[in-house]
Structures are given as C-alpha cells and as structure tokens.
Write a protein that holds these residues in place. Structure first.
Motif, short mmCIF file in Angstrom:
data_model
loop_
_atom_site.label_atom_id
_atom_site.label_comp_id
_atom_site.label_asym_id
_atom_site.label_seq_id
_atom_site.Cartn_x
_atom_site.Cartn_y
_atom_site.Cartn_z
N SER A 134 50.08 44.57 65.42
CA SER A 134 50.12 45.43 65.07
C SER A 134 50.85 46.61 65.06
O SER A 134 51.26 47.34 66.04
CB SER A 134 48.50 45.38 64.40
N SER A 135 50.97 47.56 63.59
CA SER A 135 51.49 48.25 63.64
C SER A 135 50.85 49.43 62.69
O SER A 135 50.27 49.69 61.52
CB SER A 135 53.05 48.87 63.53
N LEU A 136 50.48 51.11 63.27
CA LEU A 136 49.75 51.59 62.86
C LEU A 136 51.21 52.81 62.47
O LEU A 136 50.85 53.68 63.56
CB LEU A 136 48.49 52.20 63.69
N LEU A 137 51.68 53.61 61.26
CA LEU A 137 52.07 54.24 60.97
C LEU A 137 51.14 55.69 60.39
O LEU A 137 50.88 55.44 59.40
CB LEU A 137 53.48 53.85 59.69
N ILE A 138 51.54 56.70 60.54
CA ILE A 138 50.89 57.80 60.05
C ILE A 138 52.20 58.82 59.85
O ILE A 138 53.33 59.00 60.61
CB ILE A 138 49.69 58.37 61.24
N THR A 139 52.47 59.03 58.20
CA THR A 139 53.13 59.70 57.91
C THR A 139 53.02 61.72 57.72
O THR A 139 51.66 61.76 57.39
CB THR A 139 53.91 58.84 56.58
N ALA A 140 53.87 62.02 57.89
CA ALA A 140 54.12 63.29 57.75
C ALA A 140 52.26 63.86 58.35
O ALA A 140 51.54 64.66 58.06
CB ALA A 140 53.44 63.45 56.14
N SER A 141 52.52 63.69 60.09
CA SER A 141 51.11 63.95 60.39
C SER A 141 50.80 65.03 60.76
O SER A 141 51.54 66.29 60.91
CB SER A 141 51.68 63.21 62.40
N ARG A 142 49.78 65.89 60.90
CA ARG A 142 49.03 67.23 61.02
C ARG A 142 48.42 67.23 61.76
O ARG A 142 47.78 65.85 62.52
CB ARG A 142 47.76 67.29 59.63
N ALA A 143 48.00 69.00 62.03
CA ALA A 143 47.86 68.51 63.85
C ALA A 143 46.57 68.05 63.97
O ALA A 143 45.72 67.73 65.25
CB ALA A 143 47.36 70.06 63.74
N ALA A 144 45.35 67.53 62.31
CA ALA A 144 44.48 67.34 62.94
C ALA A 144 44.53 65.66 62.72
O ALA A 144 43.57 64.78 62.61
CB ALA A 144 43.36 67.66 61.00
N ASP A 145 45.69 64.97 63.47
CA ASP A 145 45.34 64.00 63.27
C ASP A 145 45.65 64.11 64.40
O ASP A 145 45.42 62.53 65.30
CB ASP A 145 46.56 63.12 62.77
N THR A 146 45.18 64.61 65.23
CA THR A 146 45.62 65.00 67.02
C THR A 146 43.90 63.87 67.55
O THR A 146 43.03 64.08 66.62
CB THR A 146 44.87 65.84 67.71
N ALA A 147 44.42 62.83 67.58
CA ALA A 147 42.93 61.83 68.09
C ALA A 147 42.84 60.46 69.08
O ALA A 147 44.81 60.55 69.12
CB ALA A 147 42.18 61.32 66.94
N SER A 148 41.77 59.59 69.35
CA SER A 148 42.53 58.49 69.92
C SER A 148 42.61 57.39 69.12
O SER A 148 41.63 57.40 68.15
CB SER A 148 41.71 58.06 71.49
N TYR A 149 43.91 56.11 68.89
CA TYR A 149 43.70 55.39 68.08
C TYR A 149 43.55 54.08 68.48
O TYR A 149 44.22 53.36 69.80
CB TYR A 149 44.92 55.11 67.21
N PHE A 150 42.76 53.54 67.96
CA PHE A 150 42.32 52.08 68.56
C PHE A 150 42.75 51.10 67.37
O PHE A 150 42.37 51.18 66.46
CB PHE A 150 41.13 51.06 68.36
N CYS A 151 43.28 49.71 68.02
CA CYS A 151 42.40 48.81 67.12
C CYS A 151 42.36 48.14 67.88
O CYS A 151 41.51 47.79 68.73
CB CYS A 151 44.25 47.69 66.74
N ALA A 152 40.71 46.68 66.77
CA ALA A 152 40.94 46.21 67.36
C ALA A 152 39.96 44.98 66.53
O ALA A 152 40.87 44.77 65.27
CB ALA A 152 39.15 46.27 66.71
N THR A 153 40.06 43.72 66.97
CA THR A 153 40.66 42.35 66.32
C THR A 153 38.87 41.88 66.79
O THR A 153 38.25 41.45 66.97
CB THR A 153 41.39 41.35 67.12
N ASP A 154 38.80 40.72 66.00
CA ASP A 154 38.45 39.53 65.52
C ASP A 154 38.45 38.44 65.38
O ASP A 154 39.11 37.83 64.59
CB ASP A 154 36.28 39.62 64.09
N ALA A 155 38.11 37.48 66.18
CA ALA A 155 38.17 36.70 66.42
C ALA A 155 38.13 35.07 65.41
O ALA A 155 36.64 35.42 64.81
CB ALA A 155 37.92 35.09 67.80
#
Lengths: 114, 112
Positions: B72-93
């Motif tokens: 999977s991919s996550l695209l953040i467009t037109a990023s802002r300083a407030a987007d600074t963070a850690s991003y996690f994907c999570a799945t359930d089986a």
C-alpha cells in the motif's frame, strides 16, 4: 465527538510495583484493544475484548491481565513491573463488524518504571 | 517478524512537496489502515482501505492498495509543516478478530 479516554496520561512506578491503566471506549463501541509501544517501536498488540469477553491475545506477559467491565471500560493490570515495561500503552476501540471498521486510539498512558 | 514494513523509514521534504510512503505486508488482509503519530502522542486514524478497494482519497491523502503485491502507499499532497509526524500502516487479517498489526512506520519531516 467523544474519543477514547485513557487514564492516567503519565505514570511512574518502581520495579516490582503494580500499575492499573484504564480505558473508556467511544460510546457504543463494543471492542477494546490494548497495545504497547516501546521507544522508537511500532505498537504491539497485547489483548482485546469484545462484548466483555476476551477475544484475542497477543504478546502480553503473564504478569499482565486485563478485563472489560459491564460499562465497556477496560483496565490493564500490570504486576511485578520491570524496567522493560516502560512504554506507551494505547487503548483503542471499534464497533465490531465482520469486515472490520476503523479502530480509534486514545492518547495513551506513558508508563515509566524506575 | 513484522507484518508490515514501511519505506522509507525516514523522509524529509520541503513544504508544498508531495510525500509518498509505502507499506508492505505478508499475509492476506481484511483491511489496511493508515495512522499518524506525533512524537510520543496518540495514534490518529487517517484512512481505511478495504481489501477489495484499490484507491481511496481523503482531503490531501491518497491511499492505494495492491493486494497482489501485498503493498500500500500513502500519498500526502502539498505537504505542510504540520504534517511532520510518524506514519504507520496497520493491517488486520481475516479471522483475526480485527486486531491490528502495525508496520515499522515512516518518520516524515516537512521543512519550511
């Protein structure tokens, strides 16, 4: 909108002590999950409850126990604390569906064992 | 071993640029969710994509899912300083009781 409430937000305990973490799920959510996140780590699943019954168990030490009460709030009890138990503990809640729904997390309890 | 692995582990971009984060997983899934976490704070749910969906949008977020590649991919467009963070994907089986298995996370830094 109401979110998942965890208490306390911060907790400092000494080795071998006991800690109790509380979680109040979003109203009408029937499933609660507990996760542990060590420093710089991803959250690890500990245990979950559906309709007050344990539904799944992950990498939860035998020193830990949890339950979900009649009002759906949950408590994580941690005994004989070790330094390695220092972590962020998250509770999440969701409304169970066969296809699953979003899980919403609380702000977490930061436990420091000294 | 981790169900989900994300790359890059860290990403630094300038404000206004797009940020793309990738997540790979190993087993079949019901759903994949993306979360954001500011340093030492709670996990904020961003978006859920079901296994029978290929793409989903929410504001400046675009998520794709390729079940054949288990990624999977996550695209953040037109990023802002407030987007600074850690991003996690999570799945359930399937049959997993909706418990989530998290990836290792991508630390995104958006600079002014």
């Amino acid at each position: 909108a109401a979110g998942v409430i965890q208490s306390p937000r911060h907790l400092i305990k000494e080795k071998r002590e006991t800690a109790t973490l509380k979680c109040y799920p979003i109203p009408r959510h029937d499933t609660v999950y507990w996760y542990q996140q060590g420093p710089g780590q991803d959250p690890q699943f500990l245990i979950s409850f559906y309709e007050k019954m344990q539904s799944d168990k992950g990498s939860i030490p035998d020193r830990f126990s949890a339950q979900q009460f009649s009002d759906y709030h949950s408590e994580l009890n941690m005994s004989s604390l070790e330094l390695g138990d220092s972590a962020l503990y998250f509770c999440a809640s969701s409304l169970y569906a066969r296809q699953a729904t979003e899980a919403f997390f609380g702000q977490g309890t930061r436990l420091t064992v000294v | 071993s981790q169900q989900g692995e994300e790359d890059p582990q860290a990403l630094s971009i300038q404000e206004g640029e797009n940020a793309t984060m990738n997540c790979s997983y190993k087993t079949s899934i019901n759903n994949l969710q993306w979360y954001r976490q500011n340093s030492g704070r709670g996990l904020v749910h961003l978006i859920l994509i079901r296994s029978n969906e290929r793409e989903k949008h929410s504001g400046r977020l675009r998520v794709t899912l390729d079940t054949s590649k288990k990624s999977s991919s996550l695209l953040i467009t037109a990023s802002r300083a407030a987007d600074t963070a850690s991003y996690f994907c999570a799945t359930d089986a399937p049959g997993g009781g909706n418990k989530l298995t998290f990836g290792t996370g991508t630390q995104l830094k958006v600079e002014l």
